[in-house]
Enzyme design. Structure first.
Site, short mmCIF file in Angstrom:
data_model
loop_
_atom_site.label_atom_id
_atom_site.label_comp_id
_atom_site.label_asym_id
_atom_site.label_seq_id
_atom_site.Cartn_x
_atom_site.Cartn_y
_atom_site.Cartn_z
N CYS A 4 50.16 -28.99 -60.49
CA CYS A 4 50.04 -27.69 -61.09
C CYS A 4 50.32 -27.89 -62.59
O CYS A 4 51.56 -28.42 -62.91
CB CYS A 4 51.00 -26.63 -60.65
SG CYS A 4 51.00 -25.05 -61.57
N HIS A 98 48.76 -20.65 -61.49
CA HIS A 98 50.31 -20.41 -61.33
C HIS A 98 50.67 -18.94 -61.85
O HIS A 98 50.25 -18.83 -63.08
CB HIS A 98 51.06 -21.41 -62.05
CG HIS A 98 52.58 -21.53 -62.12
ND1 HIS A 98 53.12 -22.49 -61.57
CD2 HIS A 98 53.45 -20.44 -62.16
CE1 HIS A 98 54.80 -22.04 -61.76
NE2 HIS A 98 54.61 -21.06 -62.20
N HIS A 100 51.38 -16.29 -64.28
CA HIS A 100 51.98 -16.13 -65.56
C HIS A 100 51.54 -14.92 -66.38
O HIS A 100 50.44 -14.29 -65.88
CB HIS A 100 51.37 -17.45 -66.34
CG HIS A 100 49.88 -17.63 -66.53
ND1 HIS A 100 49.07 -17.94 -65.48
CD2 HIS A 100 48.99 -17.42 -67.35
CE1 HIS A 100 48.03 -18.05 -65.67
NE2 HIS A 100 47.93 -17.81 -67.03
N HIS A 102 50.59 -13.01 -70.24
CA HIS A 102 50.41 -13.46 -71.52
C HIS A 102 51.11 -12.15 -72.58
O HIS A 102 50.95 -10.98 -72.18
CB HIS A 102 49.07 -13.40 -71.99
CG HIS A 102 48.19 -14.40 -71.11
ND1 HIS A 102 47.65 -15.66 -71.90
CD2 HIS A 102 47.76 -14.37 -69.74
CE1 HIS A 102 46.98 -16.24 -70.95
NE2 HIS A 102 46.96 -15.71 -69.91
#
Length: 113
Positions: A4, A98, A100, A102
């Protein structure tokens, strides 16, 4: 996960422009920004996407949003406005699997939903 890219960034195996780090999250500037301010907020625990979150991740998810708020203030965009985006799954545009978020700012996003 050993393959990853975000796990490698968190461990320091791949360089990044770190903006923030604590015991739960790592935040860094996106290498292909979609706005003048584009920061990724990534939990240190590997979860492939939001669908992988369980009730025991509730505090982590809240922490991520409060971290986004803090970063918006630290980056000077809190008062002008900012956007938090999470893409969950390939059809939603997720390219790194993974979890996440923004943080985007410094632009007018009225043309977007």
């Amino acid at each position: 996960m050993s393959d990853c890219i975000f796990c490698k960034i968190i461990k320091g195996d791949i360089p990044s422009q770190k903006v923030y780090e604590d015991e739960l999250v790592y935040a860094f500037r996106d290498i292909a920004p979609a706005a003048p301010v584009h920061v990724l907020i990534v939990p240190k625990e590997h979860l492939c996407c939001l669908n992988a979150a369980k009730p025991e991740h509730q505090a982590l998810l809240g922490h991520i949003l409060l971290t986004a708020q803090k970063l918006a203030e630290d980056l000077g965009v809190k008062d002008d406005g900012y956007r938090i985006i999470n893409n969950c799954g390939e059809n939603a545009g997720q390219t790194v699997f993974h979890l996440h978020f923004h943080l985007l700012a410094g632009d007018t996003f009225s043309r977007l939903v």
